[in-house]
Scaffold this motif. Structure first.
Motif, mmCIF file in Angstrom:
data_model
loop_
_atom_site.group_PDB
_atom_site.id
_atom_site.type_symbol
_atom_site.label_atom_id
_atom_site.label_comp_id
_atom_site.label_asym_id
_atom_site.label_seq_id
_atom_site.Cartn_x
_atom_site.Cartn_y
_atom_site.Cartn_z
ATOM 1 N N GLN A 37 7.964 -4.799 24.728
ATOM 2 C CA GLN A 37 7.987 -4.007 23.496
ATOM 3 C C GLN A 37 8.681 -4.761 22.357
ATOM 4 O OE1 GLN A 37 9.669 -0.368 24.933
ATOM 5 N NE2 GLN A 37 7.722 0.295 25.808
ATOM 6 N N GLN A 38 9.624 -5.677 22.724
ATOM 7 C CA GLN A 38 10.384 -6.399 21.713
ATOM 8 C C GLN A 38 9.674 -7.660 21.235
ATOM 9 O OE1 GLN A 38 14.116 -7.019 23.643
ATOM 10 N NE2 GLN A 38 14.704 -4.869 23.515
ATOM 11 N N ASN A 39 8.429 -7.813 21.564
ATOM 12 C CA ASN A 39 7.649 -8.980 21.177
ATOM 13 C C ASN A 39 7.566 -9.048 19.645
ATOM 14 O OD1 ASN A 39 5.952 -11.120 21.088
ATOM 15 N ND2 ASN A 39 4.395 -10.254 22.424
ATOM 16 N N ASN A 40 8.277 -10.040 19.031
ATOM 17 C CA ASN A 40 8.374 -10.055 17.570
ATOM 18 C C ASN A 40 7.701 -11.268 16.919
ATOM 19 O OD1 ASN A 40 10.108 -12.069 18.258
ATOM 20 N ND2 ASN A 40 11.970 -10.942 17.743
ATOM 21 N N GLY A 41 6.946 -12.039 17.661
ATOM 22 C CA GLY A 41 6.165 -13.112 17.062
ATOM 23 C C GLY A 41 6.892 -14.429 16.898
ATOM 24 N N ASP A 42 8.223 -14.458 16.990
ATOM 25 C CA ASP A 42 8.980 -15.703 16.890
ATOM 26 C C ASP A 42 8.708 -16.548 18.144
ATOM 27 O OD1 ASP A 42 12.141 -16.607 15.634
ATOM 28 O OD2 ASP A 42 11.166 -17.600 17.320
ATOM 29 N N VAL A 43 8.289 -17.814 17.909
ATOM 30 C CA VAL A 43 7.848 -18.642 19.035
ATOM 31 C C VAL A 43 8.965 -18.865 20.055
ATOM 32 C CG1 VAL A 43 6.927 -20.898 19.705
ATOM 33 C CG2 VAL A 43 6.114 -19.793 17.612
ATOM 34 N N ILE A 44 10.185 -19.221 19.544
ATOM 35 C CA ILE A 44 11.299 -19.486 20.462
ATOM 36 C C ILE A 44 11.669 -18.219 21.226
ATOM 37 C CG2 ILE A 44 13.732 -20.158 20.634
ATOM 38 C CD1 ILE A 44 13.159 -21.963 18.122
ATOM 39 N N ASP A 45 11.792 -17.134 20.501
ATOM 40 C CA ASP A 45 12.114 -15.872 21.160
ATOM 41 C C ASP A 45 11.053 -15.513 22.189
ATOM 42 O OD1 ASP A 45 14.440 -15.596 19.860
ATOM 43 O OD2 ASP A 45 13.827 -13.934 18.560
ATOM 44 N N ALA A 46 9.806 -15.773 21.842
ATOM 45 C CA ALA A 46 8.711 -15.456 22.755
ATOM 46 C C ALA A 46 8.818 -16.282 24.028
ATOM 47 C CB ALA A 46 7.373 -15.698 22.073
ATOM 48 N N ALA A 47 9.187 -17.579 23.863
ATOM 49 C CA ALA A 47 9.347 -18.451 25.022
ATOM 50 C C ALA A 47 10.487 -17.961 25.908
ATOM 51 C CB ALA A 47 9.602 -19.886 24.568
ATOM 52 N N LEU A 48 11.580 -17.567 25.268
ATOM 53 C CA LEU A 48 12.720 -17.040 26.021
ATOM 54 C C LEU A 48 12.320 -15.757 26.739
ATOM 55 C CD1 LEU A 48 15.701 -17.632 23.559
ATOM 56 C CD2 LEU A 48 15.318 -18.765 25.756
ATOM 57 N N ASP A 49 11.589 -14.919 26.029
ATOM 58 C CA ASP A 49 11.122 -13.676 26.629
ATOM 59 C C ASP A 49 10.273 -13.958 27.855
ATOM 60 O OD1 ASP A 49 12.431 -12.119 24.865
ATOM 61 O OD2 ASP A 49 10.684 -11.432 23.751
#
Ligand code: ZN
Length: 147
Positions: A37-49
């Motif tokens: 649900q917290q998928n916000n489009g930031d590539v680094i954050d997405a990789a961490l997720d």
């Protein structure tokens, strides 16, 4: 301690462990949902997720595998055949059950089954195996998951 008393103690251990695993698995699932649900489009954050997501799902897989073993053991207790070897029908030594409460075979039969590749637990593992190496399974699982 009489074998029957030891069985009662093992049953308590199995039930407590099962409840703990169920709680952990429920927690893992809600965590996974939150991450998605917290998928916000930031590539680094997405990789961490994604990494976090993978770790959580691998943990959940190991936990659900153990939960399956435990539920099978409790089922066998209800039917009165817990602690009886599936291979030779002899009582599984208490020391082995205390080390691995959800063992379904004595050590000799377990080894034979592993050699012939005809192990019910192995079939189960194949179904559940989503990429976690058996070496990563908890120490308590070692007698079942020798690879
Ligand atoms: Zn046996």
């Amino acid at each position: 301690m009489a074998r029957k008393d030891s069985m009662m103690a093992l049953r308590q251990i199995l039930i407590r462990r099962r409840d703990a695993l169920r709680t952990a698995l429920a927690g893992d699932l809600s965590l996974l949902k939150e991450l998605r649900q917290q998928n916000n489009g930031d590539v680094i954050d997405a990789a961490l997720d994604t990494a976090q997501d993978e770790i959580s799902s691998q943990l959940a897989e190991v936990e659900s595998r153990e939960l399956t073993h435990i539920e099978t053991a409790l089922e066998r207790m209800r039917h009165g055949n817990y602690g009886k070897c599936e291979g030779c029908a002899q009582p599984i030594p208490l020391a082995r059950l205390q080390a691995l409460p959800y063992a379904t075979m004595c050590i000799q039969c377990q080894r034979e089954a592993e050699k012939s590749g005809d192990l019910p637990a192995a079939n189960l593992n194949r179904i559940l195996d989503l990429g976690v190496a058996d070496s990563e399974v908890s120490a308590g699982d070692l007698e079942i998951d020798v690879s």
